[in-house]
Design an enzyme around this catalytic site. Structure first.
Site, PDB file in Angstrom:
ATOM      1  CG  ASP A   1      -7.967  -5.393   7.386  1.00  0.00           C
ATOM      2  OD1 ASP A   1      -7.002  -4.935   8.013  1.00  0.00           O
ATOM      3  OD2 ASP A   1      -8.238  -5.077   6.211  1.00  0.00           O
ATOM      4  NE  ARG A   2     -15.064  -7.453  14.193  1.00  0.00           N
ATOM      5  CZ  ARG A   2     -15.171  -7.382  15.508  1.00  0.00           C
ATOM      6  NH1 ARG A   2     -14.283  -6.712  16.202  1.00  0.00           N
ATOM      7  NH2 ARG A   2     -16.145  -7.991  16.145  1.00  0.00           N
TER       8      ARG A   2
END
Length: 445
Positions: free
Chosen positions: A212-213
């Site tokens: 994820d980011r």
């Protein structure tokens, strides 16, 4: 952080023929900007002008079409080497004219190449004609037009107008400093002809094995389309066969994450097997991933996570080692929050209720050594520990083991009797970012 500049810097570490960031999804990185549009427009005008002067046209000869390794087949065999190690890996023996031009000329924009085909400026010489006698060749001296969708056979050659190679090699003036280049290079954990592995900082959105980011840690990228496809296949196959890996101490693909969670699981170790699916919330304005009780629903995806408690703190925190056997979106975050009941620190999407009651870790002023020094791209890796009022996501991809794709490609290309059972494994370990290391030290003190 300035994401476009960051991605351009990463591309500097990839070969000129690659535009692929790879393993789960494949973001495309274009090497051309709008500043080239004017030049290509003039190039196309010049091509139109020579339509009536065909005798003077000079051709650029592309390499003859040769078969390429089927990356999907390679990844499938590598993901189950013990039972299929001696199975053959297929090769692509045909392709379209458009695909071959794009592969041989990655510096040419796709729009320009497609326009060349529409203007009937592309020619082909078949391998069969090339092997004929000189007399016959003179009779068929004229090259044949080819369309974008025409299929090429082994040995066929493509000819483009030589003027397309007069593209000016303009430098990208994007204000990148030496410090920014050095920072990107300091993230490199491994580099070979097939893959590039980085220790990803927080804040970079990528679709790489569900990293994820705001998650940090090991980021795997394919440096060629074939290696990227092989990596896709490896991760996909291990997700499909996740149930077969339960209880195995040694797996072909191993991923271990380190997470700091609020609370402590009831059991020190175990497996979480819970299907995930997307649900709509806020009256349809947004969506999120949630546990789906009825696994027969078409929208649900089976997800399995192995977990182990590796440390706990009297302050109410626990350190978990998480090993996803499947690769679903937000799998670790949802399994921790909704199944184990221990949301990950800094996960305000799935652990918002726990963070509403958040009380940061009290640290005496003299011990609060969090620095304000910013790294390139506006990063501050010191901020975000549990001593902050709003900590960052404490989820880090620390350890990965996967087959050596570069060695496998070399073996397949060098021998028709390859045995991929002997392909070695690569192992990568990424150190914690400073803010997570600080949280580790605080909970261990």
């Amino acid at each position: 952080m300035t994401e476009p500049i960051f991605l351009r810097l990463i591309k500097l570490l990839l070969p000129a023929s690659s535009s692929t960031l790879h393993v789960g999804g494949t973001p495309r990185l274009s090497g051309f900007g709008s500043r080239h549009t004017r030049y290509y427009s003039s190039t196309l005008r010049s091509l139109n002008e020579v339509e009536g002067q065909r005798k003077d046209v000079k051709w650029l000869t592309l390499p003859p079409f040769t078969p390429t390794v089927n990356g999907a087949d390679l990844g499938k065999v590598l993901s189950d080497r013990h039972s299929e190690a001696k199975c053959g890996v297929g090769a692509t023996s045909t392709t379209t004219a458009l695909k071959w031009v794009l592969k041989c000329c990655p510096e040419l924009p796709r729009s320009l190449v497609q326009k060349l085909f529409r203007l009937r400026q592309v020619r082909r010489e078949s391998a069969a004609e090339e092997n004929e006698t000189i007399e016959t060749q003179e009779h068929k001296h004229r090259l044949k037009r080819v369309t974008a969708k025409d299929t090429l056979n082994l040995g066929d050659r493509i000819f483009l107008p030589a003027s397309v190679k007069e593209t000016p090699q303009e430098k990208h003036e994007c204000g990148i400093t030496a410090a920014e280049v050095n920072f990107i290079q300091s993230l490199v954990l491994h580099k070979d002809p097939a893959i590039l592995v980085l220790n990803k900082p927080p804040g970079l959105p990528v679709q790489v094995h569900r990293l994820d980011r705001d998650c940090t840690g090991i980021l795997v990228m394919g440096r060629t389309q074939t290696s990227a496809t092989a990596l896709h296949s490896i991760f996909r196959e291990k997700t499909f066969r996740a149930s077969d890996d339960i209880g195995k101490k040694r797996r072909i693909l191993q991923r271990r994450y380190l997470a700091l969670v609020i609370g402590c699981p009831r059991r020190p170790k175990g497996f979480v097997s819970a299907s995930l699916g997307k649900v709509v919330v806020n009256n349809g304005r947004s969506d999120r991933i949630a546990i789906i009780d009825n696994s027969s629903e078409l929208s649900s995806q089976h997800a399995i996570t192995e977990y182990r408690v590796i440390g706990s703190s009297p302050h109410g925190y626990s350190w978990l080692e998480l090993s996803p056997l499947t690769g679903r979106k937000h799998q670790l975050r949802v399994h921790c929050a909704e199944v184990l009941g221990t949301p990950i620190v800094g996960d305000y999407r799935y652990g918002w209720q726990a963070h509403r009651r958040w009380k940061h870790f009290d640290v005496p002023d003299e011990e609060d050594s969090n620095g304000d020094e910013e790294l390139p791209f506006g990063l501050n890796m010191n901020k975000g520990s549990i001593s902050e009022k709003q900590p960052r996501l404490h989820l880090h991809c620390k350890h990965i083991v996967l087959p050596n794709v570069s060695q496998a490609l070399q073996d397949v290309q060098s021998s028709s009797t390859h045995d991929l059972g002997n392909v070695e494994s690569l192992e990568f370990v990424a150190p914690l970012p400073p803010y997570m290391q600080r949280s580790w030290n605080l909970t261990k003190s």
